[in-house]
Design a protein around this motif. Structure first.
Motif, PDB file in Angstrom:
ATOM      1  N   MET A  50       1.412 -41.947 -39.858  1.00  0.00           N
ATOM      2  CA  MET A  50       0.653 -42.673 -38.852  1.00  0.00           C
ATOM      3  C   MET A  50      -0.586 -41.861 -38.471  1.00  0.00           C
ATOM      4  N   LYS A  51      -1.760 -42.475 -38.589  1.00  0.00           N
ATOM      5  CA  LYS A  51      -2.992 -41.786 -38.259  1.00  0.00           C
ATOM      6  C   LYS A  51      -3.242 -41.862 -36.760  1.00  0.00           C
ATOM      7  N   GLN A  52      -3.524 -40.700 -36.186  1.00  0.00           N
ATOM      8  CA  GLN A  52      -3.710 -40.625 -34.747  1.00  0.00           C
ATOM      9  C   GLN A  52      -4.630 -39.456 -34.398  1.00  0.00           C
ATOM     10  N   VAL A  53      -5.557 -39.673 -33.455  1.00  0.00           N
ATOM     11  CA  VAL A  53      -6.411 -38.570 -33.005  1.00  0.00           C
ATOM     12  C   VAL A  53      -6.566 -38.630 -31.493  1.00  0.00           C
ATOM     13  N   THR A  54      -6.819 -37.496 -30.926  1.00  0.00           N
ATOM     14  CA  THR A  54      -7.156 -37.396 -29.510  1.00  0.00           C
ATOM     15  C   THR A  54      -8.618 -36.996 -29.429  1.00  0.00           C
TER      16      THR A  54
ATOM     17  N   ARG B 176       9.711 -54.128 -41.611  1.00  0.00           N
ATOM     18  CA  ARG B 176       9.851 -52.842 -40.926  1.00  0.00           C
ATOM     19  C   ARG B 176       8.640 -52.584 -40.039  1.00  0.00           C
ATOM     20  N   TYR B 177       7.479 -53.057 -40.482  1.00  0.00           N
ATOM     21  CA  TYR B 177       6.246 -52.782 -39.751  1.00  0.00           C
ATOM     22  C   TYR B 177       5.654 -53.991 -39.032  1.00  0.00           C
ATOM     23  N   SER B 178       6.183 -55.181 -39.305  1.00  0.00           N
ATOM     24  CA  SER B 178       5.615 -56.392 -38.718  1.00  0.00           C
ATOM     25  C   SER B 178       6.153 -56.651 -37.311  1.00  0.00           C
ATOM     26  N   ASP B 179       5.294 -57.211 -36.446  1.00  0.00           N
ATOM     27  CA  ASP B 179       5.693 -57.534 -35.078  1.00  0.00           C
ATOM     28  C   ASP B 179       6.603 -58.758 -35.039  1.00  0.00           C
ATOM     29  N   GLN B 180       6.431 -59.659 -36.010  1.00  0.00           N
ATOM     30  CA  GLN B 180       7.273 -60.838 -36.089  1.00  0.00           C
ATOM     31  C   GLN B 180       7.826 -60.984 -37.510  1.00  0.00           C
ATOM     32  N   TYR B 181       8.999 -61.599 -37.616  1.00  0.00           N
ATOM     33  CA  TYR B 181       9.663 -61.704 -38.919  1.00  0.00           C
ATOM     34  C   TYR B 181       8.806 -62.500 -39.897  1.00  0.00           C
TER      35      TYR B 181
ATOM     36  N   PHE C 191      12.994 -58.752 -52.492  1.00  0.00           N
ATOM     37  CA  PHE C 191      13.908 -58.384 -51.404  1.00  0.00           C
ATOM     38  C   PHE C 191      13.473 -57.064 -50.756  1.00  0.00           C
ATOM     39  N   LEU C 192      13.175 -56.069 -51.592  1.00  0.00           N
ATOM     40  CA  LEU C 192      12.783 -54.755 -51.071  1.00  0.00           C
ATOM     41  C   LEU C 192      11.430 -54.809 -50.366  1.00  0.00           C
ATOM     42  N   THR C 193      10.506 -55.593 -50.915  1.00  0.00           N
ATOM     43  CA  THR C 193       9.184 -55.718 -50.307  1.00  0.00           C
ATOM     44  C   THR C 193       9.276 -56.410 -48.954  1.00  0.00           C
ATOM     45  N   GLN C 194      10.176 -57.377 -48.845  1.00  0.00           N
ATOM     46  CA  GLN C 194      10.362 -58.056 -47.558  1.00  0.00           C
ATOM     47  C   GLN C 194      10.889 -57.081 -46.504  1.00  0.00           C
ATOM     48  N   LEU C 195      11.758 -56.158 -46.928  1.00  0.00           N
ATOM     49  CA  LEU C 195      12.251 -55.133 -46.005  1.00  0.00           C
ATOM     50  C   LEU C 195      11.097 -54.269 -45.502  1.00  0.00           C
TER      51      LEU C 195
ATOM     52  N   ALA D 248       1.418 -54.218 -41.965  1.00  0.00           N
ATOM     53  CA  ALA D 248       2.659 -54.449 -42.713  1.00  0.00           C
ATOM     54  C   ALA D 248       2.403 -54.893 -44.149  1.00  0.00           C
ATOM     55  N   VAL D 249       1.425 -55.766 -44.335  1.00  0.00           N
ATOM     56  CA  VAL D 249       1.143 -56.285 -45.687  1.00  0.00           C
ATOM     57  C   VAL D 249       0.529 -55.191 -46.556  1.00  0.00           C
ATOM     58  N   GLU D 250      -0.359 -54.385 -45.975  1.00  0.00           N
ATOM     59  CA  GLU D 250      -0.945 -53.275 -46.731  1.00  0.00           C
ATOM     60  C   GLU D 250       0.138 -52.294 -47.166  1.00  0.00           C
TER      61      GLU D 250
END
Length: 206
Positions: free
Chosen positions: A1-5, A123-128, A115-119, A60-62
């Motif tokens: 996760m990219k993060q900066v202060t 994992r990262y999507s806000d909605q199913y 199946f694996l790609t849907q997982l 999530a798609v990326e």
């Protein structure tokens, strides 16, 4: 996760600094204001800079596309992935020279990758989201084959008067069979067994 202060004379300036470092845009980030800062007397004494923490939102798609390309590379098949979204459905279409490796016998490898790609997506999507993975228009060709198979086995069930069980299939393929035979009053269809061995049974109407 990219993060900066980042810091700035005010919050907006601090945010702009963070976005420049992350090389992204505001709509793709989450912004946490740590300190709004303070203007000093005469703009000098007691001045405190604004401080923000900016985190890039994971797409999530990326992530799914990156995952697919990584797996494909390890299988010896470099691919390109075309992305289309339709509401909660994400259609990923793969193309490449050795695409047959990723389809596999009767689409088994393609189904496993889907199946694996849907997982990964969920994992990262806000909605199913529902992921549909395709290659060389395999899904349409498979659907056509399933419909022909359904009609042929329905005729067999009527002719013999006995139930006909099909091979195990994923739920969306079973749906193709059910839909194809829905209007045939001479037979009825139902699913039997447990995943991943769930299959369709074509039964002659009595």
């Amino acid at each position: 996760m990219k993060q900066v202060t980042a810091t700035g004379q005010n919050v907006d300036e601090a945010v702009e600094s963070a976005l420049a470092q992350l090389k992204t845009t505001k709509d793709r980030t989450e912004i946490d204001v740590i300190d709004e800062g303070k203007k000093g007397i005469f703009g000098i004494f007691g001045t405190r800079p604004a401080v923000v923490k900016v985190t890039v939102k994971i797409d999530a798609v990326e992530e799914a596309v990156t995952y697919l390309k990584s797996v494909s590379e390890k299988m010896g098949a470099s691919i390109n992935v075309d992305v289309k979204k339709d509401g909660k459905i994400v259609l990923l279409t793969m193309s490449g020279e050795k695409i047959a490796l990723l389809i596999g016998k009767r689409g088994q490898t393609l189904n496993s990758l889907q199946f694996l790609t849907q997982l990964v997506v969920n994992r990262y999507s806000d909605q199913y989201a529902t992921v549909l993975l395709d290659a060389e228009d395999y899904r349409q060709r498979r659907n056509d084959t399933l419909i022909q198979l359904a009609e042929r086995l329905a005729q067999k069930a009527v002719r013999t008067g006995q139930n006909v069980a099909l091979e195990p299939m994923p739920s969306y393929e079973r749906k193709v069979i059910h839909t194809a035979l829905m209007s045939n009053k001479k037979i009825k269809t139902y699913s039997d067994g447990t995943e991943p061995h769930r299959h369709i049974v074509i039964s002659p109407s009595k």
